[in-house]
Each structure stands twice: as structure tokens, then as C-alpha cells.
Design an enzyme around this catalytic site. Structure first.
Site, PDB file in Angstrom:
ATOM      1  N   PHE A  47       1.457   8.584  -2.357  1.00 20.56           N
ATOM      2  CA  PHE A  47       0.434   7.837  -2.368  1.00 20.56           C
ATOM      3  C   PHE A  47      -0.985   8.245  -2.206  1.00 20.56           C
ATOM      4  O   PHE A  47      -2.282   6.878  -1.853  1.00 20.56           O
ATOM      5  CB  PHE A  47       0.203   7.223  -0.350  1.00 20.56           C
ATOM      6  N   TRP A 100       0.784  -1.200  -0.215  1.00 17.34           N
ATOM      7  CA  TRP A 100       0.177  -0.066   0.066  1.00 17.34           C
ATOM      8  C   TRP A 100       0.995   0.965  -0.434  1.00 17.34           C
ATOM      9  O   TRP A 100       0.783   2.543  -0.502  1.00 17.34           O
ATOM     10  CB  TRP A 100      -0.459   0.182   1.034  1.00 17.34           C
ATOM     11  N   HIS A 101       2.170   1.190   0.746  1.00 19.08           N
ATOM     12  CA  HIS A 101       2.600   1.855   0.870  1.00 19.08           C
ATOM     13  C   HIS A 101       3.671   2.733  -0.591  1.00 19.08           C
ATOM     14  O   HIS A 101       3.781   4.158  -0.927  1.00 19.08           O
ATOM     15  CB  HIS A 101       4.027   2.296   1.942  1.00 19.08           C
ATOM     16  N   GLY A 102       3.469   1.537  -1.511  1.00 17.58           N
ATOM     17  CA  GLY A 102       4.640   2.097  -2.693  1.00 17.58           C
ATOM     18  C   GLY A 102       4.376   0.306  -3.280  1.00 17.58           C
ATOM     19  O   GLY A 102       4.588  -0.526  -2.481  1.00 17.58           O
TER      20      GLY A 102
END
Lengths: 314, 470
Positions: free
Chosen positions: B470, B328-330
Site C-alpha cells: 500500500f 485503496w487497499h489493492g
């Protein structure tokens, strides 16, 4: 009644919001551009290299260099390589724009191998840098830390430009914060290296170059016996060019060609080491930097080595 | 638009607050939506089609809300909703990484990957602002309807307030519908709310501009020098600075979001609770980005069975949850690696270590002081070679070009901000705030912070918010 006024006021405020928005937002970038053209420092002219991932507030489309392109660094066919050490007045550059026809070859001759004829430069002898001074911005600061030339003096500060060199004192090792006008008169130097211009790329070029010349004159007055090296600005990577409207290699090359004219090849020399640090396209090598502009330690060392290889010994 | 910018502070916010407070109650929500659209449109002015995409997404989710509410076939519509929302997220955020990965896998198996894998124009799609946050909010909304926890929102404007209100659209917190639905329909502003909101906004701004943006300079210096050419003190200083920058950036922004929410009558949840005072990684992630953690808990971990299906299944669930948290972060390999590292650490803690750490808190603090920077190292750097090189520097084995006094300059320029950052990472900040909150002294303090932040913002010395990818 009260409700009617509430609605009315809401609608008025909303319209005012959009109206001022259109004016306000559109105005800001052109204000910045105007200030740049008149050569004033805007408050956001802090070193645009201070954060690798930030777009500088001071990008302006006003100053796109239309000058020398990358290709002109490559020598045209008619440059004679027969220049010898007996270079005399034929090489002396006239400051005025009279010789427009011979201007192009002279410029290329100067940018070729960093100076007039390869023969002028040689490897620096032992102790050459004991009486050397390096003046510049953040790149020169990196040179002081990673270039491995500890015997020289450094007057460098992040964000330094020809517009603020006199007003913003820099920290010098052993002396603390000291103004340039004071510093340059304190010690006798045999050579002074100057690399400035990167922070001024977004400003009016004529004004920058004239301020630059004035700075060189001041240094000459303060250090009449020193050799002065006008260092060509190092290039930036292709990626950095795309990010930043003001900082392009075309602009850098144009600036370099203009300050190259300041040197007289008797006491003031033009030193271009871009050929050591560039890739085949005339951009700074991608893996030599993390932010497109500042060299990593290993490459600062390469830069310093190139400086040591191209010394003028009178 | 960014909260810490001149345009927001001097143009957008005053106009918004004035219009909002003047507006009759019935159209207050409409005012929020209108201004939020402008806010978002300003942020994506280079890609105006993304504003349209946002509006379409809101409408689609609003309609799906009803369809998911009917008894028959609700699971189908939930599935469609998930496909739609996550499909958009995958398309914009993960597509090029997935194509790269497929190419890599094909190469490994000796198959020649087709050219379009690497040249498809879909690869260069710019990431729409806040898509990660909006996606999670919409999926939580649809899932909650399907579970019968909430009823679908009938009013599209009210639904838009839930989805795209500007305080929380770009950077969170991730809000659940039931946390705000009452206030969406019944707004009442008290003096407390307004004071609270103003205080939180100003202090959040101060944290972002006066601490995060300042200590970030150290990390930038490390990047400039090169990740293989740092002295050991500099390497540690750098990653500590990064840890502080990341925290105060995100914490400051979350605080500003909560403050803004309070100013308009909403009570958004907190995202941080002094995470750097935790004694175990498990505890850390219950104090860091709390709305994300609870989203993963409620919509992934528990549906998978949590810890109720035996130990082996629990470990698998943890690996799944943390891998996806990382992703989710990257969209890079380092984020997957980061997620897996966290999973391993948390599993070890769950098996036996946590009890020890909780009992011997001093040892726990030391453990975290070492582990936090190391975990952020994997998070911060995209390339695995950079991570390896940086780690070598941290243990004193940098390259031959290291300048052993490189850290001195940073300490002189940034030292005070690092100290301030460390102090405010602890409960001290909260205690001070509690003491001065309702006293007269809070006004000059707030004005000072606001003035200082405004000055820094004006001087252009601020970074764009780090979580913008994000």
C-alpha cells in the site's frame, strides 16, 4: 558555547551514522555468505520454506549451482535402453571420479525414469509400505498427511537438513519427540526413503553431499537389510527460482546428480519422480503449489502415487 | 526499512535518537528529514529513483500549497494537485489492473485489444513504498488549504516533516496537517512523552513480532496445503489466524509509529480502538484503521453530500466510498468485490440492522465473529476461484484430499499465540497497560517484550509487513 557543542555533536553523530551505515549494511550479506561456505548453520537457517511470501534471510549469491542444467535430464542419444535386469557390475557406480568420460551418460541413465532402467522399478505390491520409513523435511511431512500411505512410518520435520537431523529431534506419531539416532535403531524397516537437501542448497555443496553420504551410511548400519531410496529433490516453480537466489532448479539438479552417485543399485536406489510433477520446461507445475515449493494436497497424492509405482522388489 | 528488523532496531533508531536529542532545537526538523530520507532510501535501495520521486513530490506539493492558498484560481491548483498526486498513485498502483480491465471490456464487446495493453513496460513498475499513505496526506493538505482550514507551510523542511517523517511514511497513520502543525513548529519533550513513546513502541513491536508473525504461520500452512484441500476446522482456524495476523501486524505497526512520534515530540492519532469488539460492521470501521475511515469521511463522503441529500443519494455515496476504500487497499478484482460487500453490509445495517445489533450486543458479537473472517477472506485471496474454494472448505465441502486432522498440528504449534491474540484483541490489553503504566513493574515487562521480539527478529522469523503493497 553550549550551542556550538550541540551542533558539533550533531554533526559528529550524523557522520557516524552514515559511516557505520555503509559498513554495517554492506557487511551483513557477506557475513551470511561466509558462514554458509564454511557449512555452519547461521541462525537464520530456519526452514526457508516457513513463510511463502517472505524472502529468506539466508539467501546468498555464494552458491549458484554451475552444475547440471535442466537440459541434461533429457537423455543423450547414446544411452542404451537395452539395460536389463541382469545389470551387473557395469552399472555399479564407482564413488571416485575416475571415469570422467562415462560419467555423463551414467548420470543421465540414472535420472531417466527414476532409476537404472525402467525394468528395475515396478508397482508396489500390497503391504509394501508396512515396513517403510520416510525421512525428510517439510515436503515429507506433507507426504505423511496427504500422501495416503498411512501404513508407513515418517520421520519428518519442517526445516530438517543433513546438518540438523541428529541435533534437532522430530515428532513421530505415537512416540513424541525423539532423536533420529534413537529412532532409527528402534524398529526394523524393509525400506527407507530419504529426501533431504532443499534446506541446504545455499551451503557448500561438497560438504552437504558428504554429510548426506554419511547419513546414508548410518542408515545402512542401523538397517542393514533395508532398501534405501535416495529421493531426488523435487523441483520448484519458475517463479520461486526468480524470488530466491539459493533455490534454483539448476542447483537442485546438480545436487540430485551428486547424490545419485551414492546409490549402488543393489540396496541403494535413486528415485526421481520429477517427471510426474514437472511441466515441459523441467519446472514444478505452477498450479501444483501455492508457494512455489510445497505441493498442494492433490499433488502430494500424485507424488505418493508415483512412489508407489516405482518400487524396487528384491 | 522495516521497524521490526535488526538494521532499524540496532543501527538506525539508536543513532537517530541520539542525534535528535543532541541536536539544537532549530535543526531538529532537519535531522528528522535527513534520517527519514535515509530510511526511505534504504527501503527502496533496488529502485533509488523512487527516493528522487519522493523528494520531487514533496517539493511539488509544497509549491502547490502556496498556489492553492491564493484567492484566484485556487480550485484549479487544487485540481492540478489532485491530478498530480493521484496520477502518480494510479500510474504505479493501478495501471496494469486498468489495462487488464480495458482489455477484458474490449474483448466482451468483440473489439480486439491492442497488444501494448498487455506488454507495455509501464505495467511492471514497482510500487513505491508508502505511496498510498503519502498521496492521501498530500491531497488532504491541499484540500484543507483550499477550504481555508489551514495556511500553507512556508518552510520546506517543516513541510517535509509533515509528509515524510519516517514513523508514519510507510504505513500510516494518515495524519492531517492541522494535527501536527503546532508541534512541527513548537516541539517540547516531556518525560511523559518519552515514557509513553518507549512503552508504545515496545508493545507495538511485541504485537507485531510475538503475535502477528507467529499466528501468521497458520495462514501460511493453509496456503501450503492448498485452498481447496482444507478441513473445515482448519479453514476456520486459518482465516481466524489471518484476521489476527492482519490486525496485530497493522495495530503493532501503528502503535510503533505513534510511539516513535512521541519519542520525538509528536502526537500522532491512534488507528485502532479494539475493532474486534465491535457489534456491527459500521462500528467496526470506526474502530479499524480510523485515520483512513476519517479521511474518506472528510474528503469523499461529506463532499458528496453524506446523508444530507436524501436516502437514495446516501446509499450511492456509501457505495462510492466503500468501493474506493476497497480499491485503496489493492488493485485487484477481489478488492473491488470486498469493498462492495462491505458497502452492502453497511447499507443493510444503516437501514435497520444496526439498531437491533446495538440493542442485543451478544447477538452482535456473534454476528461479527462470523462476518469478520468472511470479509477478510475476500480481502486476503487474490483469485476469485481461491475464495470460492476456501469458502467451500469452511462449510466442510473441501476436496477429497482433505486430511481431517490437519488442524491438530497448527493448534499444537500456534495455539498459545492464537489465544494471546484473542485476549489482546479485547480491552484486556489496554486495561493491563493502564494498570502497569507508571509503575516500576512496567520496566521488566517492557524489557522482556523487547528482548523476546529482538530475539525473534534476529532469528529472521519475521514477515515483511503485510501492508507493504500500500
Amino acid at each position: 558555547m553550549k550551542k556550538f557543542f550541540s551542533y558539533l555533536l550533531t554533526i559528529i553523530l550524523t557522520f557516524a551514522f552514515f559511516f557505520t551505515g555503509a559498513e554495517y549494511i554492506i557487511k551483513i550479506p557477506s557475513n551470511v555468505a561466509e558462514k554458509k561456505e564454511s557449512g555452519e548453520e547461521t541462525t537464520s537457517a530456519q526452514d526457508i520454506r516457513s513463510a511463502p511470501s517472505t524472502l529468506p534471510e539466508s539467501t546468498t549469491a555464494a552458491e549458484t549451482a554451475a552444475g547440471v542444467t535442466v537440459e541434461s535430464r533429457i537423455q543423450p542419444a547414446d544411452v542404451s535402453v537395452t539395460e536389463t535386469d541382469e545389470i551387473t557390475q557395469a552399472v555399479t557406480v564407482t564413488e571416485t571420479e575416475s571415469e570422467t568420460e562415462t560419467e555423463a551418460p551414467e548420470t543421465s541413465r540414472k535420472t531417466l525414469f527414476g532409476g537404472v532402467g525402467r525394468n528395475k522399478f515396478r508397482a508396489a505390491p500390497e503391504g509394501y509400505f508396512n515396513d517403510a520409513l520416510f525421512v525428510g523435511d517439510s515436503r515429507t511431512e506433507a507426504l505423511s498427511m496427504y500422501g495416503n500411505i498411512p501404513s508407513a512410518d515418517y520421520y519428518a520435520k519442517v526445516g530438517m537438513s543433513v546438518y540438523n537431523i541428529y541435533s534437532d529431534p522430530a515428532k513421530v506419531e505415537g512416540k513424541g519427540k525423539i532423536r533420529f539416532s534413537e529412532f532409527i535403531n528402534q524398529k526394523k524397516y524393509g525400506k527407507v526413503y530419504v529426501m533431504l537437501g532443499l534446506n541446504e542448497l545455499g551451503y557448500d555443496r561438497k560438504r552437504t553431499v558428504s554429510k548426506y553420504s554419511a547419513l546414508i551410511e548410518d542408515i545402512k548400519k542401523a538397517q542393514p537389510e533395508a532398501i534405501i531410496y535416495i529421493e531426488a529433490l523435487l523441483h520448484v516453480t519458475a517463479a520461486e527460482e526468480k524470488k530466491n537466489i539459493a533455490v534454483t532448479n539448476a542447483g537442485i539438479n546438480d545436487f540430485n546428480s551428486k547424490i545419485a552417485k551414492i546409490c549402488d543399485d543393489e540396496t541403494t536406489f535413486y528415485l526421481d519422480v520429477n517427471d510426474v510433477l514437472d511441466n515441459a520446461f523441467g519446472y514444478l507445475k505452477d498450479d501444483s503449489t501455492n508457494d512455489g515449493v510445497h505441493l498442494k494436497a492433490k499433488y502430494v497424492r500424485q507424488w505418493a502415487n508415483a512412489i508407489q509405482e516405482r518400487a524396487v522388489v528384491l | 526499512m522495516v521497524f521490526a528488523s535488526v538494521d532499524f532496531l540496532i543501527w538506525f533508531l539508536p543513532f537517530f535518537l541520539a542525534t535528535y536529542y543532541v541536536a539544537p532545537v532549530k535543526i531538529k526538523n532537519f535531522v528528522i528529514v535527513l534520517f527519514s530520507l535515509v530510511f526511505y532510501g534504504y527501503g527502496c535501495v533496488l529502485n533509488p529513483e523512487y527516493l528522487l520521486l519522493l523528494v520531487i513530490s514533496v517539493i511539488v506539493n509544497w509549491l502547490l500549497g502556496f498556489l492553492t492558498g491564493i484567492k484566484k484560481g485556487k480550485k484549479l491548483f487544487l485540481f492540478l494537485g489532485i491530478v498530480f498526486n493521484f496520477g502518480l498513485l494510479i500510474l504505479f498502483k493501478y495501471l496494469s489492473s486498468l489495462l487488464d480491465f480495458s482489455g477484458f471490456v474490449m474483448n466482451r464487446f468483440g473489439i480486439n485489444p491492442p497488444g501494448w495493453l498487455f506488454t507495455s513496460p509501464l505495467r511492471s513498475l514497482v510500487l513505491p513504498l508508502g505511496i498510498s499513505f503519502v498521496t492521501f496526506q498530500s491531497v488532504s493538505y491541499l484540500t484543507d488549504i483550499c477550504r481555508g482550514d489551514i495556511t500553507p507551510e512556508k518552510n520546506p523542511v517543516d513541510f517535509a516533516v509533515y509528509m515524510i517523517a519516517f514513523p508514519q511514511i510507510i504505513t500510516g497513520p494518515i495524519v492531517r496537517y492541522d494535527e501536527v502543525s503546532f508541534r512541527i513548529h513548537n516541539r517540547y519533550l516531556t518525560k511523559d512523552f518519552i515514557y509513553d513513546g518507549a512503552e508504545k513502541f515496545v508493545f507495538g513491536l511485541g504485537m507485531k513480532v510475538l503475535i502477528a508473525d507467529r499466528v501468521g504461520g497458520i495462514w501460511n500452512e493453509c496456503a501450503k496445503i492448498g485452498y481447496e484441500d482444507l478441513s473445515a476446522p482448519m479453514a476456520w482456524l486459518g482465516i481466524a489466524a489471518y484476521s489476527l495476523k492482519l490486525y496485530f501486524d497493522f495495530y503493532g505497526y501503528s502503535l510503533m509509529a505513534v510511539g516513535l512520534g512521541k519519542l520525538i515530540g509528536f502526537d500522532y492519532p491512534d488507528n485502532f480502538r479494539e475493532p474486534y469488539t465491535a457489534v456491527s460492521m459500521t462500528e467496526f470501521w470506526r474502530r479499524w484503521h480510523m485515520t483512513l475511515g476519517s479521511w474518506f469521511r472528510d474528503y469523499v463522503y461529506i463532499p458528496l453530500g453524506g446523508n444530507r441529500k436524501g436516502k437514495a443519494r446516501m446509499l450511492l455515496n456509501l457505495v462510492i466510498v466503500w468501493t474506493f476504500t476497497g480499491i485503496w487497499h489493492g488493485a485487484g478484482a477481489n478488492f473491488v468485490l470486498w469493498g462492495l460487500c462491505l458497502a452492502v453490509i453497511i447499507i443493510i445495517e444503516k437501514l435497520f440492522l444496526k439498531k437491533i445489533l446495538d440493542k442485543h450486543r451478544f447477538f452482535g458479537h456473534i454476528y461479527m465473529i462470523v462476518l469478520i473472517p468472511l470479509s477478510w477472506l475476500v480481502f486476503a485471496l487474490d483469485s476469485l476461484t481461491d475464495i470460492k474454494n476456501y469458502f467451500m472448505c469452511m462449510i466442510g465441502m473441501g476436496s477429497e484430499y482433505v486430511y481431517s486432522l490437519d488442524w491438530l498440528k497448527c493448534v499444537k504449534s500456534y495455539g498459545i499465540f492464537v489465544i494471546a491474540g484473542v485476549i489482546f484483541s479485547t480491552k484486556i490489553g489496554r486495561e493491563i497497560f493502564k494498570k502497569i503504566r507508571r509503575k516500576a513493574v512496567v520496566v521488566p515487562v517492557m524489557l522482556a517484550v523487547l528482548a523476546a521480539s529482538g530475539y525473534c527478529v534476529y532469528k529472521g522469523m519475521n514477515d515483511p509487513f503485510m501492508y507493504f503493497n500500500f
